[in-house]
Design a protein around this motif. Sequence first.
Motif, PDB file in Angstrom:
ATOM      1  N   SER A 323      -4.915   9.738  10.915  1.00  0.00           N
ATOM      2  CA  SER A 323      -3.547   9.461  10.475  1.00  0.00           C
ATOM      3  C   SER A 323      -3.366   7.979  10.189  1.00  0.00           C
ATOM      4  O   SER A 323      -2.571   7.596   9.323  1.00  0.00           O
ATOM      5  N   SER A 324      -4.130   7.121  10.903  1.00  0.00           N
ATOM      6  CA  SER A 324      -4.053   5.681  10.652  1.00  0.00           C
ATOM      7  C   SER A 324      -4.554   5.333   9.260  1.00  0.00           C
ATOM      8  O   SER A 324      -4.069   4.384   8.638  1.00  0.00           O
ATOM      9  N   VAL A 325      -5.555   6.081   8.762  1.00  0.00           N
ATOM     10  CA  VAL A 325      -6.038   5.840   7.402  1.00  0.00           C
ATOM     11  C   VAL A 325      -4.900   6.050   6.410  1.00  0.00           C
ATOM     12  O   VAL A 325      -4.706   5.262   5.473  1.00  0.00           O
ATOM     13  N   GLY A 326      -4.120   7.118   6.622  1.00  0.00           N
ATOM     14  CA  GLY A 326      -2.986   7.380   5.738  1.00  0.00           C
ATOM     15  C   GLY A 326      -1.886   6.343   5.885  1.00  0.00           C
ATOM     16  O   GLY A 326      -1.357   5.827   4.891  1.00  0.00           O
ATOM     17  N   HIS A 327      -1.529   6.009   7.125  1.00  0.00           N
ATOM     18  CA  HIS A 327      -0.437   5.060   7.330  1.00  0.00           C
ATOM     19  C   HIS A 327      -0.795   3.664   6.830  1.00  0.00           C
ATOM     20  O   HIS A 327       0.046   2.973   6.240  1.00  0.00           O
ATOM     21  N   MET A 328      -2.027   3.243   7.062  1.00  0.00           N
ATOM     22  CA  MET A 328      -2.422   1.929   6.556  1.00  0.00           C
ATOM     23  C   MET A 328      -2.555   1.951   5.041  1.00  0.00           C
ATOM     24  O   MET A 328      -2.491   0.907   4.389  1.00  0.00           O
ATOM     25  N   GLY A 329      -2.730   3.143   4.458  1.00  0.00           N
ATOM     26  CA  GLY A 329      -2.693   3.252   3.007  1.00  0.00           C
ATOM     27  C   GLY A 329      -1.349   2.835   2.451  1.00  0.00           C
ATOM     28  O   GLY A 329      -1.269   2.199   1.379  1.00  0.00           O
ATOM     29  N   PHE A 330      -0.257   3.166   3.149  1.00  0.00           N
ATOM     30  CA  PHE A 330       1.064   2.714   2.718  1.00  0.00           C
ATOM     31  C   PHE A 330       1.163   1.195   2.767  1.00  0.00           C
ATOM     32  O   PHE A 330       1.778   0.569   1.886  1.00  0.00           O
ATOM     33  N   VAL A 331       0.567   0.597   3.793  1.00  0.00           N
ATOM     34  CA  VAL A 331       0.583  -0.865   3.888  1.00  0.00           C
ATOM     35  C   VAL A 331      -0.141  -1.480   2.699  1.00  0.00           C
ATOM     36  O   VAL A 331       0.361  -2.417   2.054  1.00  0.00           O
ATOM     37  N   LEU A 332      -1.315  -0.964   2.389  1.00  0.00           N
ATOM     38  CA  LEU A 332      -2.088  -1.504   1.269  1.00  0.00           C
ATOM     39  C   LEU A 332      -1.397  -1.244  -0.068  1.00  0.00           C
ATOM     40  O   LEU A 332      -1.436  -2.092  -0.968  1.00  0.00           O
ATOM     41  N   LEU A 333      -0.741  -0.092  -0.198  1.00  0.00           N
ATOM     42  CA  LEU A 333       0.002   0.195  -1.426  1.00  0.00           C
ATOM     43  C   LEU A 333       1.137  -0.802  -1.607  1.00  0.00           C
ATOM     44  O   LEU A 333       1.363  -1.314  -2.721  1.00  0.00           O
ATOM     45  N   GLY A 334       1.865  -1.097  -0.537  1.00  0.00           N
ATOM     46  CA  GLY A 334       2.947  -2.077  -0.621  1.00  0.00           C
ATOM     47  C   GLY A 334       2.438  -3.443  -1.032  1.00  0.00           C
ATOM     48  O   GLY A 334       3.038  -4.121  -1.884  1.00  0.00           O
ATOM     49  N   ILE A 335       1.303  -3.857  -0.467  1.00  0.00           N
ATOM     50  CA  ILE A 335       0.717  -5.150  -0.834  1.00  0.00           C
ATOM     51  C   ILE A 335       0.295  -5.143  -2.299  1.00  0.00           C
ATOM     52  O   ILE A 335       0.484  -6.132  -3.027  1.00  0.00           O
ATOM     53  N   ALA A 336      -0.268  -4.031  -2.760  1.00  0.00           N
ATOM     54  CA  ALA A 336      -0.791  -3.947  -4.126  1.00  0.00           C
ATOM     55  C   ALA A 336       0.304  -3.951  -5.184  1.00  0.00           C
ATOM     56  O   ALA A 336       0.008  -4.157  -6.365  1.00  0.00           O
ATOM     57  N   THR A 337       1.559  -3.745  -4.816  1.00  0.00           N
ATOM     58  CA  THR A 337       2.632  -3.821  -5.812  1.00  0.00           C
ATOM     59  C   THR A 337       2.914  -5.259  -6.222  1.00  0.00           C
ATOM     60  O   THR A 337       3.517  -5.489  -7.271  1.00  0.00           O
ATOM     61  N   LEU A 338       2.517  -6.227  -5.382  1.00  0.00           N
ATOM     62  CA  LEU A 338       2.727  -7.661  -5.632  1.00  0.00           C
ATOM     63  C   LEU A 338       4.200  -8.002  -5.773  1.00  0.00           C
ATOM     64  O   LEU A 338       4.556  -9.003  -6.421  1.00  0.00           O
ATOM     65  N   THR A 339       5.076  -7.207  -5.196  1.00  0.00           N
ATOM     66  CA  THR A 339       6.511  -7.462  -5.232  1.00  0.00           C
ATOM     67  C   THR A 339       7.016  -7.774  -3.829  1.00  0.00           C
ATOM     68  O   THR A 339       6.436  -7.304  -2.843  1.00  0.00           O
ATOM     69  N   PRO A 340       8.102  -8.552  -3.715  1.00  0.00           N
ATOM     70  CA  PRO A 340       8.669  -8.789  -2.380  1.00  0.00           C
ATOM     71  C   PRO A 340       9.039  -7.500  -1.656  1.00  0.00           C
ATOM     72  O   PRO A 340       8.829  -7.379  -0.452  1.00  0.00           O
ATOM     73  N   THR A 341       9.578  -6.524  -2.400  1.00  0.00           N
ATOM     74  CA  THR A 341       9.949  -5.249  -1.774  1.00  0.00           C
ATOM     75  C   THR A 341       8.736  -4.568  -1.170  1.00  0.00           C
ATOM     76  O   THR A 341       8.755  -4.130  -0.008  1.00  0.00           O
ATOM     77  N   GLY A 342       7.652  -4.456  -1.942  1.00  0.00           N
ATOM     78  CA  GLY A 342       6.456  -3.782  -1.462  1.00  0.00           C
ATOM     79  C   GLY A 342       5.785  -4.514  -0.317  1.00  0.00           C
ATOM     80  O   GLY A 342       5.364  -3.896   0.665  1.00  0.00           O
ATOM     81  N   VAL A 343       5.677  -5.842  -0.425  1.00  0.00           N
ATOM     82  CA  VAL A 343       5.001  -6.612   0.624  1.00  0.00           C
ATOM     83  C   VAL A 343       5.824  -6.604   1.908  1.00  0.00           C
ATOM     84  O   VAL A 343       5.271  -6.489   3.008  1.00  0.00           O
ATOM     85  N   ASN A 344       7.148  -6.711   1.791  1.00  0.00           N
ATOM     86  CA  ASN A 344       7.988  -6.600   2.987  1.00  0.00           C
ATOM     87  C   ASN A 344       7.832  -5.225   3.634  1.00  0.00           C
ATOM     88  O   ASN A 344       7.791  -5.101   4.860  1.00  0.00           O
ATOM     89  N   GLY A 345       7.771  -4.189   2.793  1.00  0.00           N
ATOM     90  CA  GLY A 345       7.538  -2.850   3.322  1.00  0.00           C
ATOM     91  C   GLY A 345       6.198  -2.751   4.033  1.00  0.00           C
ATOM     92  O   GLY A 345       6.087  -2.103   5.080  1.00  0.00           O
ATOM     93  N   ALA A 346       5.177  -3.404   3.477  1.00  0.00           N
ATOM     94  CA  ALA A 346       3.854  -3.397   4.104  1.00  0.00           C
ATOM     95  C   ALA A 346       3.894  -4.058   5.472  1.00  0.00           C
ATOM     96  O   ALA A 346       3.327  -3.551   6.446  1.00  0.00           O
ATOM     97  N   LEU A 347       4.565  -5.193   5.565  1.00  0.00           N
ATOM     98  CA  LEU A 347       4.648  -5.890   6.845  1.00  0.00           C
ATOM     99  C   LEU A 347       5.463  -5.101   7.858  1.00  0.00           C
ATOM    100  O   LEU A 347       5.136  -5.076   9.053  1.00  0.00           O
ATOM    101  N   PHE A 348       6.513  -4.442   7.392  1.00  0.00           N
ATOM    102  CA  PHE A 348       7.313  -3.610   8.299  1.00  0.00           C
ATOM    103  C   PHE A 348       6.475  -2.417   8.775  1.00  0.00           C
ATOM    104  O   PHE A 348       6.479  -2.073   9.967  1.00  0.00           O
ATOM    105  N   ALA A 349       5.748  -1.790   7.840  1.00  0.00           N
ATOM    106  CA  ALA A 349       4.902  -0.649   8.211  1.00  0.00           C
ATOM    107  C   ALA A 349       3.799  -1.059   9.169  1.00  0.00           C
ATOM    108  O   ALA A 349       3.389  -0.271  10.029  1.00  0.00           O
ATOM    109  N   ASN A 350       3.309  -2.296   9.042  1.00  0.00           N
ATOM    110  CA  ASN A 350       2.331  -2.822   9.993  1.00  0.00           C
ATOM    111  C   ASN A 350       2.858  -2.747  11.418  1.00  0.00           C
ATOM    112  O   ASN A 350       2.203  -2.244  12.330  1.00  0.00           O
ATOM    113  N   ILE A 351       4.055  -3.292  11.613  1.00  0.00           N
ATOM    114  CA  ILE A 351       4.649  -3.323  12.952  1.00  0.00           C
ATOM    115  C   ILE A 351       4.964  -1.911  13.431  1.00  0.00           C
ATOM    116  O   ILE A 351       4.694  -1.548  14.578  1.00  0.00           O
TER     117      ILE A 351
END
Length: 517
Positions: A323-351
């Motif tokens: 399940s961590s592979v899937g959840h960390m996939g959301f983090v990487l997807l957010g980073i890959a958008t290169l947008t503040p919205t996506g990267v903030n989502g990635a950092l929130f999903a990290n925590i």
Amino acid sequence: MQILLAAIVVVPLLGAVAALLPAPPGLKGRSPEQAVLRHGVTVTGVVLALSVALAAGFDHGHPARMQATTDVGWIPALGIRMHLGVDGVSLPLIVLTALLTFLCALYSYGSPPRERGTDPKAFVALILVLESGTLASFAVLDLVLFFLAFEMVLVPMYFLVARWGGDGRERAAWRFILYTVLGSVVMLLGLLLVGIKGGTFDMVALATDNGSKLSHTTQLVAALAIGVGLAVKAPMWPLHSWLPDAHTAAPTTGSVLLAGVLLKMGTYGFVRIVLPVTPDGAHSLAPYLAAFAAVGIVYGSLVCLSLARSGAKGDLKRLIAYSSVGHMGFVLLGIATLTPTGVNGALFANIAHGLITGLLFFLVGAIKDRYGTSDLDTLSGATGAALYGRAPRLGGLLAFGAVASLGLPGLAGFWGEMLAMFGAFRPADGLSRPAYLTFMVLAGLGTLLTAAYMLVVVRRVCMGETTQEAPVVADVRTYEFAAWTPLAVLTVLAGLWPAALLGLTDPAVQQLLRGGN
């Protein structure tokens, strides 16, 4: 503030050395074993208190500015400096690391680790070295120091898995060290390329330059090399195959720290180094990163669904690992958008992932201690767990962790995944919107599959009728309640009050993406 951040990194190392020394006679308590475990709780408690004090003294009005900085020369001939600092991106990760390590020490005090022929001195020392390396990874602002801290955590985690793990622990430990070391070698080449071509190893200066001193080819090669090393640790599909074995074999505290802390080092490196230092290279590689992330989300969910079905002989720890592979996939997807919205989502999903998956691994470890197995078919058989009837508080917490993991609105897991998909809906300029819409749809499918396998797990483990011949099972014990309650409470608070975290990360993310100082 400077002293606080330096102490947060150094105190665990000093505590690790002290853990290996004989305990003073007046502090031995009932046994030397109890003394060293209490020492671990004390040291990690001090680090947590220092982290809370750092967060309290942090200037929340300027979270994009590096604070509590220390910048002194270390190896002048190579231009390497002992540079530490914290901003809105790293502060939540430092506090999360300190919290999870303290809770692991507290849990170990109540349920001491067992390994033939040893006392827990080495166990406590390894936990503290691991904590120091992880905290340093989030605090250092020099590329070489980041690499050293990044590597520092490998040895203690290897021994935690190899010595205190379960079946298959040696193989799992070797796979972990082999994958991560090979990835780190590639990453080191990228870091050295950036430092030499950029004229400095200082991460703040490089981020301020925003790649202006690096050619497009240099950025592309560096982003690829650094990204591979970070992706292994993240872990990104298809570089994830070391993770399920390591989680399954690791002791409970090792699984909690691996999922809750170590995986974050990879995604943090993308945000701190790859995006601001090599922006052109990141832009070129972003669609591929997003594609791998989207595939990882669906792949992880499908594997979990397969493990959850009846007759599959699925292991509950292995399911949570996938399940961590899937959840960390959301983090990487957010980073890959290169947008503040996506990267903030990635950092929130990290925590959120650290809180929720840490709680789930604690719970699965407790179930395995009680039943002697984490095999789903055994736990759901005629005399299986049936936690709602036999240990209702334990069953309730497992159900809570499951619904938090599937992203129920109002809990921490919801916001990061939603913001990552929002970022994919409207990616940065120059990225293919149709491709990212496809990735968003795949991520949405992953959320549905996550809900499916988590609800299957709850039904199979928590529900069912208890029988008279079934053994009595203890419900949540005092030390377990103390170790798990903070994670459950913070999961609710982060879900109901996401602005507390997003208010810290957003200004820092905006600055990193535009390359300001």
